[in-house]
Write a protein that holds these residues in place. Structure first.
Motif, mmCIF file in Angstrom:
data_model
loop_
_atom_site.group_PDB
_atom_site.id
_atom_site.type_symbol
_atom_site.label_atom_id
_atom_site.label_comp_id
_atom_site.label_asym_id
_atom_site.label_seq_id
_atom_site.Cartn_x
_atom_site.Cartn_y
_atom_site.Cartn_z
ATOM 1 N N GLU A 215 -5.632 11.396 13.778
ATOM 2 C CA GLU A 215 -4.354 11.912 14.265
ATOM 3 C C GLU A 215 -3.344 11.985 13.127
ATOM 4 O O GLU A 215 -3.127 11.033 12.395
ATOM 5 C CB GLU A 215 -3.821 11.015 15.377
ATOM 6 C CG GLU A 215 -2.525 11.522 15.986
ATOM 7 C CD GLU A 215 -2.028 10.623 17.097
ATOM 8 O OE1 GLU A 215 -0.946 10.905 17.626
ATOM 9 O OE2 GLU A 215 -2.717 9.653 17.427
ATOM 10 N N GLY A 216 -2.750 13.152 12.961
ATOM 11 C CA GLY A 216 -1.756 13.335 11.915
ATOM 12 C C GLY A 216 -2.344 13.354 10.524
ATOM 13 O O GLY A 216 -1.627 13.172 9.545
ATOM 14 N N ARG A 217 -3.671 13.570 10.403
ATOM 15 C CA ARG A 217 -4.334 13.580 9.091
ATOM 16 C C ARG A 217 -3.982 12.324 8.315
ATOM 17 O O ARG A 217 -3.538 12.375 7.162
ATOM 18 C CB ARG A 217 -3.971 14.838 8.311
ATOM 19 C CG ARG A 217 -4.484 16.119 8.953
ATOM 20 C CD ARG A 217 -3.936 17.349 8.282
ATOM 21 N NE ARG A 217 -4.449 18.563 8.929
ATOM 22 C CZ ARG A 217 -3.977 19.781 8.704
ATOM 23 N NH1 ARG A 217 -2.989 19.949 7.848
ATOM 24 N NH2 ARG A 217 -4.485 20.822 9.317
ATOM 25 N N THR A 218 -4.192 11.197 8.949
ATOM 26 C CA THR A 218 -3.824 9.913 8.378
ATOM 27 C C THR A 218 -5.012 9.287 7.662
ATOM 28 O O THR A 218 -6.108 9.206 8.212
ATOM 29 C CB THR A 218 -3.306 8.978 9.484
ATOM 30 O OG1 THR A 218 -2.141 9.558 10.071
ATOM 31 C CG2 THR A 218 -2.951 7.608 8.919
ATOM 32 N N PHE A 219 -4.779 8.830 6.442
ATOM 33 C CA PHE A 219 -5.825 8.233 5.625
ATOM 34 C C PHE A 219 -5.290 6.981 4.946
ATOM 35 O O PHE A 219 -4.092 6.735 4.925
ATOM 36 C CB PHE A 219 -6.318 9.226 4.564
ATOM 37 C CG PHE A 219 -6.944 10.465 5.144
ATOM 38 C CD1 PHE A 219 -8.295 10.506 5.424
ATOM 39 C CD2 PHE A 219 -6.174 11.593 5.410
ATOM 40 C CE1 PHE A 219 -8.875 11.646 5.965
ATOM 41 C CE2 PHE A 219 -6.735 12.735 5.946
ATOM 42 C CZ PHE A 219 -8.103 12.762 6.221
ATOM 43 N N ARG A 220 -6.239 6.224 4.366
ATOM 44 C CA ARG A 220 -5.897 5.002 3.647
ATOM 45 C C ARG A 220 -6.454 5.038 2.233
ATOM 46 O O ARG A 220 -7.329 5.856 1.925
ATOM 47 C CB ARG A 220 -6.455 3.776 4.389
ATOM 48 C CG ARG A 220 -5.906 3.597 5.802
ATOM 49 C CD ARG A 220 -6.589 2.423 6.499
ATOM 50 N NE ARG A 220 -6.169 2.317 7.885
ATOM 51 C CZ ARG A 220 -5.127 1.627 8.305
ATOM 52 N NH1 ARG A 220 -4.393 0.965 7.413
ATOM 53 N NH2 ARG A 220 -4.795 1.575 9.578
ATOM 54 N N SER A 221 -5.971 4.155 1.420
ATOM 55 C CA SER A 221 -6.465 4.040 0.050
ATOM 56 C C SER A 221 -7.967 3.787 0.052
ATOM 57 O O SER A 221 -8.476 2.976 0.830
ATOM 58 C CB SER A 221 -5.735 2.893 -0.652
ATOM 59 O OG SER A 221 -6.359 2.537 -1.851
ATOM 60 N N GLY A 222 -8.691 4.502 -0.825
ATOM 61 C CA GLY A 222 -10.129 4.330 -0.939
ATOM 62 C C GLY A 222 -10.955 5.088 0.078
ATOM 63 O O GLY A 222 -12.187 5.076 0.006
ATOM 64 N N GLN A 223 -10.308 5.760 1.017
ATOM 65 C CA GLN A 223 -11.043 6.443 2.087
ATOM 66 C C GLN A 223 -11.612 7.770 1.604
ATOM 67 O O GLN A 223 -11.011 8.484 0.801
ATOM 68 C CB GLN A 223 -10.131 6.676 3.290
ATOM 69 C CG GLN A 223 -10.848 7.256 4.507
ATOM 70 C CD GLN A 223 -9.951 7.282 5.740
ATOM 71 O OE1 GLN A 223 -8.885 6.655 5.777
ATOM 72 N NE2 GLN A 223 -10.393 7.999 6.765
ATOM 73 N N LEU A 224 -12.806 8.105 2.112
ATOM 74 C CA LEU A 224 -13.442 9.378 1.804
ATOM 75 C C LEU A 224 -12.822 10.477 2.661
ATOM 76 O O LEU A 224 -12.655 10.318 3.872
ATOM 77 C CB LEU A 224 -14.941 9.290 2.081
ATOM 78 C CG LEU A 224 -15.802 10.453 1.569
ATOM 79 C CD1 LEU A 224 -15.852 10.442 0.053
ATOM 80 C CD2 LEU A 224 -17.203 10.363 2.161
#
Length: 316
Positions: free
Chosen positions: A18-27
């Motif tokens: 949702e909302g094109r949410t990502f985290r550090s290190g994520q593919l």
């Protein structure tokens, strides 16, 4: 023109976030798709993943003061890759037929302590995925998609789960006379909250004065922007939410009450790991009396992406 040749361009992500949410290190993976209205030569289709912070503000201007501009930039990463490339062996461009074309892509956000995405009064922190289509003897056409990066904190830190408390008092004076004190003791169940969460404030008041006192609560956001080395700064304070408690009548002691304030769902996360941009929050509890100063207690809080459970009361 490329705009009339390439139509319905879209960047599709494999992860349903949702909302094109990502985290550090994520593919980050997915595919790009577009339609060609005619047979087209393509030199290459490239991809760029960039994270950066930028601040800017101006002062002065007019007849008497020269306008001065302040700005700073920090780049966290800038990664480039190729989705489709020309035939390097013979140096020919790729010839794509008219119709729909689809190409997969994969990239990875670097591992690191990057600040979350943010847009403020004088600056922003942004993470952009740009896909560029290059044609021989043509300007490239860029398609930009913004990613929402969040950073997680260790919610097991005791100071985030522990209750906050504070007290204050004041005496109202009229000429040579001073009334009995107005006192307040305030507590909040924990320090860290998530957007959309309601903060409960427990208060105890005593009003020894001859005037009615009105308690109120505010959720304050402070945006601070710095140039490099923090030589210059610009600060903006914002009241995100507020509420009032029941009036405390004159000569009233030991009044217990609760007030609530909602952290907006749209509230950005606390930012403390960016050298040029800081976002902080506080809960301000105050008592207002007619023709007198406010009595205030201020609690700094953290807005994070992971729910934090309050510390359980000690076993008795």
């Amino acid at each position: 023109m490329l705009e009339s040749t390439v139509k319905n361009f879209c960047i599709n992500f494999n992860v349903a976030s949702e909302g094109r949410t990502f985290r550090s290190g994520q593919l980050v993976s997915g595919h790009v798709s577009f339609d060609l209205s005619k047979k087209t030569k393509i030199t290459d289709i490239s991809m760029r993943l960039k994270g950066q912070a930028h601040i800017h503000w101006s002062t002065g201007g007019g007849k008497k003061r020269r306008k001065r501009n302040y700005s700073a930039n920090v780049t966290y990463f800038d990664l480039k890759s190729v989705i489709l490339q020309e035939n390097s062996a013979i140096g020919e461009s790729v010839k794509l037929q008219a119709g729909t074309h689809m190409y997969p892509f994969t990239c990875q956000i670097p591992q690191g302590d990057f600040p979350p995405s943010f847009k403020g009064v004088c600056g922003k922190i942004e993470y952009m995925l740009t896909v560029s289509i290059h044609r021989p003897w043509h300007m490239s056409k860029d398609f930009v998609t913004e990613l929402n990066l969040i950073n997680s904190i260790n919610t097991n830190q005791p100071e985030l789960r522990a209750p906050l408390s504070g007290s204050n008092q004041m005496t109202l004076c009229c000429l040579w006379c001073a009334s009995p004190a107005i006192t307040m003791t305030v507590s909040v169940e924990k320090k860290a909250f998530t957007p959309g969460e309601t903060v409960k404030i427990i208060c105890e008041f005593s009003n020894g004065s001859s005037r009615t006192a009105t308690p109120k609560v505010k959720l304050l956001q402070k945006q601070t922007f710095y140039t490099h080395e923090r030589v210059n700064r610009r600060v903006y304070d914002k009241n995100l939410a507020s509420g009032f408690g029941q009036p405390i009548h004159a000569q009233t002691c030991d009044v217990h009450t609760e007030m609530m304030v909602l952290i907006p769902q749209s509230a950005s996360l606390t930012i403390s790991n960016c050298s040029i941009l800081v976002v902080s929050y506080s809960i301000e509890v105050s008592v207002t009396v007619c023709s007198g100063p406010d009595l205030t207690v201020l609690f700094p809080i953290i807005v994070c992406d992971t729910p934090v459970h309050p510390q359980p009361p000690p076993y008795v």
